[in-house]
Write an enzyme that holds these catalytic residues in place. Structure first.
Site, mmCIF file in Angstrom:
data_model
loop_
_atom_site.group_PDB
_atom_site.id
_atom_site.type_symbol
_atom_site.label_atom_id
_atom_site.label_comp_id
_atom_site.label_asym_id
_atom_site.label_seq_id
_atom_site.Cartn_x
_atom_site.Cartn_y
_atom_site.Cartn_z
ATOM 1 N N HIS A 135 40.173 29.205 1.094
ATOM 2 C CA HIS A 135 39.094 28.216 1.004
ATOM 3 C C HIS A 135 37.815 28.908 1.499
ATOM 4 C CE1 HIS A 135 36.906 24.545 2.316
ATOM 5 N NE2 HIS A 135 37.736 23.865 1.536
ATOM 6 N N ASP A 212 45.143 29.381 8.734
ATOM 7 C CA ASP A 212 44.445 28.148 8.383
ATOM 8 C C ASP A 212 45.518 27.151 7.931
ATOM 9 O OD1 ASP A 212 43.154 26.096 7.152
ATOM 10 O OD2 ASP A 212 42.028 27.338 5.733
ATOM 11 N N GLN A 215 46.214 22.692 5.212
ATOM 12 C CA GLN A 215 47.032 22.065 4.166
ATOM 13 C C GLN A 215 48.515 22.071 4.494
ATOM 14 O OE1 GLN A 215 45.874 20.350 1.766
ATOM 15 N NE2 GLN A 215 43.732 20.962 1.770
ATOM 16 N N LYS A 238 43.097 15.471 7.361
ATOM 17 C CA LYS A 238 44.140 15.780 6.375
ATOM 18 C C LYS A 238 45.517 15.475 6.975
ATOM 19 C CE LYS A 238 41.344 19.585 4.532
ATOM 20 N NZ LYS A 238 40.743 19.116 3.306
ATOM 21 N N CYS A 378 36.385 24.527 -3.501
ATOM 22 C CA CYS A 378 35.879 25.457 -2.467
ATOM 23 C C CYS A 378 36.668 26.763 -2.487
ATOM 24 C CB CYS A 378 35.910 24.839 -1.076
ATOM 25 S SG CYS A 378 34.861 23.406 -0.928
#
Ligand code: PLP
Length: 580
Positions: A135, A212, A215, A238, A378
């Site tokens: 991202h 990261d 997600q 999220k 993104c």
């Protein structure tokens, strides 16, 4: 919220989706008169009543500034804030809450590491390894710190399925590699990366690793100690929590060695004009009054997710993903992007035959109450690698049900069936016909357009009218689709060729085109307003007020409004020196 793990309900397979859905007030609302089918949880999950109530209760009964107050209310607010941190630590299996810093979200967490650790540790020749799947929030902060320190960003490639090329990764790992920053799950393709392996190999090469987890955390168990992650980041919104709150997990010894990211109140031990000493973790990295209610909401979200069981959520989404993959694969002309070996509940696709712009797919699904995401997500470097400018993406959450996948697939088939081929304008040979004025002035044209729009009572009807206008717009010859005529700031491909009408001194006319039908409709509106009009009248026309009058300000996404404004700016730039 409690410091102890909340009681885990027995894992039910399958989940009782209906009782889960009943806890989400938003799922009872209608979109354009249709039941809401929310398939954009990778962008943001919806919030259950328990989170909404925890935040509201905090505001109603417990709000005060934290840490500093000697009175009971402040102490309660401080306790709630720190209980949320304890919930985060438990959720991530961190060694201690002080290793879990509150930030605004994954983006700020990555920026914090890049700015603080990066500037203190990187030097010319050092390398930061990212992947093609990242991202922008896990690319740009590293580019900024690389620019500032002389370090270099290198990129782990992917294969055509969207899996990381691990052989290439091993080759890229060298003594120059100081940090590897990759996502746990790709937001655009759903690829689940083998992060344990990535971390082990990076450590063997002497590099640190930032994961990261934006997600991942809502879809599977996270154990930062078992992974041996040096840094792990995620966002509350999220994970069924509020926006504006996120987490940076970091190993204590790394965080202690890092300089503060921001200075201010709460992060100090002692301030004099001769110098300042800093507070211990986590306060050293939490300057200023934090997002207290956001932390409380995140704590409640974690409790809620744990009460269902994050593995059970993941299993439920996997079943829906299989159904979606199988169902969408059966649609001829639809190409799924991202077929990695392990995927989370994300499915991305493009419509090739007939070609339908992703923007049109998203807009038309919206009219049926189906929310998906379209665009580059993104991830522009990833889109370049895939050879597309955008994809349509459906992403799953705990509340999605099988019928919603069927609804999506049926809606896509209907969109395909109703797609009409465009009448192509022949290139070259004939002289191009630029549209003449349809009224005395842009204002007069606007009045005529507004009269028609006012007869159309809702957005679906206005949308259809715009699409119908677009259908009649002649295509622009390929020879005019040059870089100079390309309009940036649009989600779709847009070209505009504006000129001074031959033989006139102040009449502006233009041709324009787009790959998206909705944009072609907007172009047709712009042509009615502007083409063939005098420069002075163009400069005097307030386009923004007109778009608001016909409801476009409420129904067009920001990127489409920006695109429309870019086109208007181009016309005004041509008109301005001619306006006299
Ligand atoms: N990383 C990934 C993989 C994401 O999907 C996102 C958001 O979509 C982010 C980072 C940034 O998250 P936020 O905007 O909440 O900071």
């Amino acid at each position: 919220m409690t410091l102890n793990p909340p009681p885990r309900l027995p894992v039910q397979a399958p989940l009782d989706v209906e009782s889960i859905r009943a806890q989400f007030p938003i799922l009872k609302t209608l979109a354009h008169g249709r039941p809401l089918t929310y398939l954009d949880s990778a962008a943001s999950t919806q919030q259950p009543e328990r989170v909404i109530e925890a935040v509201a209760d905090y505001h109603r009964l417990h709000h005060a500034n934290i840490h500093r107050g000697v009175y009971g209310l402040s102490q309660t607010a401080t306790r709630l804030h720190e209980e949320a941190r304890a919930a985060v630590a438990r959720f991530l299996s961190a060694a201690e809450p002080a290793e879990c810093l509150f930030t605004r979200g994954a983006t700020e967490s990555i920026n914090l590491v890049a700015a603080s650790w990066g500037r203190a540790n990187l030097k010319p020749g050092d390398e930061i390894l990212l992947s093609t799947l990242e991202h922008h929030s896990n690319i740009v902060p590293w580019q900024l710190v690389a620019e500032a320190t002389g370090a270099r960003v290198r990129v782990i490639p992917i294969d055509d399925a969207g899996d990381l090329d691990l052989d290439a990764y091993r080759r890229l790992l060298t003594p120059r590699t100081r940090l590897v920053a990759v996502n746990h799950v790709s937001n655009a393709l759903g690829t689940i990366n083998p992060v344990a392996e990535i971390i082990a190999e990076a450590h063997a090469a002497g590099a640190l690793v930032l994961i990261d987890g934006a997600q991942w955390v809502a879809h599977g168990r996270t154990d930062v100690q078992a992974l041996d992650a040096d840094f792990y980041v995620f966002s509350g919104h999220k994970l069924y929590g509020p926006t504006g709150i996120g987490v940076l997990y970091g190993k204590r010894h790394l965080l202690e060695a890092m300089p503060p990211y921001q200075g201010g109140g709460d992060m100090i031990e002692r301030v004099t004009f001769a110098g300042t000493s800093y507070a211990p973790l986590p306060n050293k990295f939490e300057a200023g009054t934090p997002n207290i209610s956001g932390a409380v909401g995140l704590g409640a979200a974690i409790d809620w997710v744990e009460s269902i069981g994050v593995e059970a959520i993941g299993l439920h989404e996997q079943a829906l993903l299989r159904q979606a993959t199988e169902r969408l694969s059966r649609i001829p002309g639809l190409a799924i992007k991202g077929t990695a070996r392990r995927k989370s509940g994300v499915i991305s696709w493009v419509m090739l035959d007939p070609p339908i712009a992703t923007l049109d797919i998203g807009t038309q699904l919206d009219l049926q109450g189906i929310c998906i995401r379209t665009g580059h997500h993104c991830c522009q470097p990833l889109m370049d690698r895939l050879g597309v400018s955008s994809t349509a993406r459906a992403s799953l959450g705990v509340y999605n049900r099988s019928e919603e996948i069927d609804r999506l697939a049926e809606a896509l088939e209907a969109i395909q069936a109703s797609s009409r081929p465009r009448v192509q304008t022949a290139d070259g040979g004939r002289e191009l016909v630029y549209p003449a004025a349809v009224a005395e002035s842009p204002q007069a044209a606007a009045e005529e357009i507004a009269e028609i729009f006012e007869l159309l009572p809702d957005w679906p009807m206005r949308h259809q009218h715009i699409i119908d206008l677009g259908d009649k717009l002649p295509t622009m010859p390929e020879s005019l689709k040059t870089e100079a005529n390309h309009v940036s700031g649009c989600q779709s491909q847009v070209h505009i060729a504006a000129r001074l009408k031959p033989g006139s001194r102040d009449i502006v006319e233009f041709l324009a085109d787009s790959d998206a039908n909705i944009v072609r409709g907007l172009i047709a509106l712009l042509q009615q307003l502007y083409s063939g009009q005098r420069a002075r009248d163009i400069m005097g026309f307030d386009a923004e007020a007109f778009f608001a009058r016909i409801g476009l300000d409420r129904h067009l996404s920001l990127t489409r409004r920006n695109g429309l404004e870019s086109m208007v700016r181009r016309l005004r730039r041509l008109a301005s020196p001619l306006a006299g």
